[in-house]
Design a protein around this motif. Sequence first.
Motif, short mmCIF file in Angstrom:
data_model
loop_
_atom_site.label_atom_id
_atom_site.label_comp_id
_atom_site.label_asym_id
_atom_site.label_seq_id
_atom_site.Cartn_x
_atom_site.Cartn_y
_atom_site.Cartn_z
N UNK A 1 2.64 -25.96 -0.51
CA UNK A 1 1.99 -26.01 -1.82
C UNK A 1 2.94 -25.50 -2.90
N UNK A 2 3.77 -26.38 -3.48
CA UNK A 2 4.75 -25.93 -4.47
C UNK A 2 4.11 -25.44 -5.77
N UNK A 3 2.80 -25.65 -5.96
CA UNK A 3 2.11 -25.16 -7.16
C UNK A 3 1.67 -23.70 -7.02
N UNK A 4 1.82 -23.12 -5.83
CA UNK A 4 1.34 -21.77 -5.53
C UNK A 4 2.22 -20.71 -6.18
N UNK A 5 1.58 -19.75 -6.85
CA UNK A 5 2.26 -18.57 -7.36
C UNK A 5 2.25 -17.52 -6.26
N UNK A 6 3.35 -16.79 -6.10
CA UNK A 6 3.41 -15.68 -5.15
C UNK A 6 3.87 -14.45 -5.94
N UNK A 7 3.01 -13.43 -5.95
CA UNK A 7 3.24 -12.23 -6.73
C UNK A 7 3.21 -11.02 -5.81
N UNK A 8 4.14 -10.09 -5.98
CA UNK A 8 4.15 -8.86 -5.21
C UNK A 8 3.84 -7.69 -6.14
N UNK A 9 2.88 -6.84 -5.72
CA UNK A 9 2.47 -5.69 -6.52
C UNK A 9 2.61 -4.42 -5.69
N UNK A 10 3.18 -3.40 -6.30
CA UNK A 10 3.38 -2.12 -5.63
C UNK A 10 2.83 -1.02 -6.53
N UNK A 11 1.71 -0.44 -6.12
CA UNK A 11 1.10 0.63 -6.90
C UNK A 11 -0.30 0.91 -6.39
N UNK A 12 -0.78 2.10 -6.69
CA UNK A 12 -2.09 2.52 -6.18
C UNK A 12 -3.24 1.65 -6.67
N UNK A 13 -3.10 1.04 -7.82
CA UNK A 13 -4.19 0.25 -8.40
C UNK A 13 -4.03 -1.25 -8.20
N UNK A 14 -3.11 -1.66 -7.36
CA UNK A 14 -2.78 -3.09 -7.21
C UNK A 14 -3.98 -3.95 -6.81
N UNK A 15 -4.73 -3.52 -5.82
CA UNK A 15 -5.87 -4.34 -5.37
C UNK A 15 -6.97 -4.40 -6.44
N UNK A 16 -7.24 -3.29 -7.08
CA UNK A 16 -8.28 -3.28 -8.13
C UNK A 16 -7.86 -4.17 -9.30
N UNK A 17 -6.61 -4.05 -9.75
CA UNK A 17 -6.13 -4.88 -10.84
C UNK A 17 -6.16 -6.36 -10.46
N UNK A 18 -5.83 -6.68 -9.21
CA UNK A 18 -5.87 -8.07 -8.76
C UNK A 18 -7.29 -8.61 -8.85
N UNK A 19 -8.24 -7.88 -8.34
CA UNK A 19 -9.63 -8.31 -8.38
C UNK A 19 -10.11 -8.47 -9.82
N UNK A 20 -9.84 -7.50 -10.64
CA UNK A 20 -10.29 -7.55 -12.03
C UNK A 20 -9.64 -8.68 -12.82
N UNK A 21 -8.41 -9.00 -12.50
CA UNK A 21 -7.67 -9.99 -13.27
C UNK A 21 -7.93 -11.42 -12.80
N UNK B 1 0.81 -1.22 0.00
CA UNK B 1 0.00 0.00 0.00
C UNK B 1 0.84 1.26 0.00
N UNK B 2 0.18 2.41 -0.17
CA UNK B 2 0.90 3.69 -0.18
C UNK B 2 1.66 3.96 1.11
N UNK B 3 1.19 3.39 2.23
CA UNK B 3 1.88 3.57 3.51
C UNK B 3 2.94 2.49 3.74
N UNK B 4 3.23 1.70 2.69
CA UNK B 4 4.24 0.63 2.68
C UNK B 4 3.85 -0.59 3.50
N UNK B 5 2.60 -0.70 3.91
CA UNK B 5 2.14 -1.92 4.59
C UNK B 5 1.82 -2.97 3.54
N UNK B 6 2.00 -4.22 3.93
CA UNK B 6 1.75 -5.33 3.02
C UNK B 6 0.45 -6.03 3.40
N UNK B 7 -0.33 -6.37 2.36
CA UNK B 7 -1.54 -7.16 2.55
C UNK B 7 -1.46 -8.37 1.63
N UNK B 8 -2.00 -9.49 2.08
CA UNK B 8 -2.00 -10.72 1.30
C UNK B 8 -3.42 -10.99 0.83
N UNK B 9 -3.58 -11.13 -0.50
CA UNK B 9 -4.88 -11.35 -1.10
C UNK B 9 -4.84 -12.61 -1.96
#
Length: 108
Positions: free
Chosen positions: A84-104, A44-52
Amino acid sequence: MESRLPSGMLVTALLRRMNDGGGMGMVLAKGDPMAGGILVIVIGPDRTERVLERGIGPDGRTALIDTTPREDVTGYWQRRRARDPDLWVVELDGATAERFTAETILND
C-alpha cells in the motif's frame, strides 16, 4: 456523507502535538496526502514498539486498533507499505503518544 481531514494534515498535527508535549515523532514513510491510511509505531517507556491504526472496533465504531506483530515491527510496516504505497508510517516516542494518536486520528 462524512468528511475527514486529509491524512497529511492529520500526520502534521500528530507530530506537532508530540513535539509540543515533550515527545518526539518522525515520518518513516509518506503516504497519499489526501486519503492515505496512517500506521503509527508507538515506542513505550520500556522501549517496546506497538503498532496502532484506525479501524473498526468490536462495537462497529471507529477505534484505535493494535496490530503489533509478534516480532519484527520494521519488517511488518515495510511489507504493509510495499502493498500500500499510500500508507503513512509515523513513529512516536513519548509518554503521551498513544493518547495523542487516539485524539488526533480518531477525532478528525
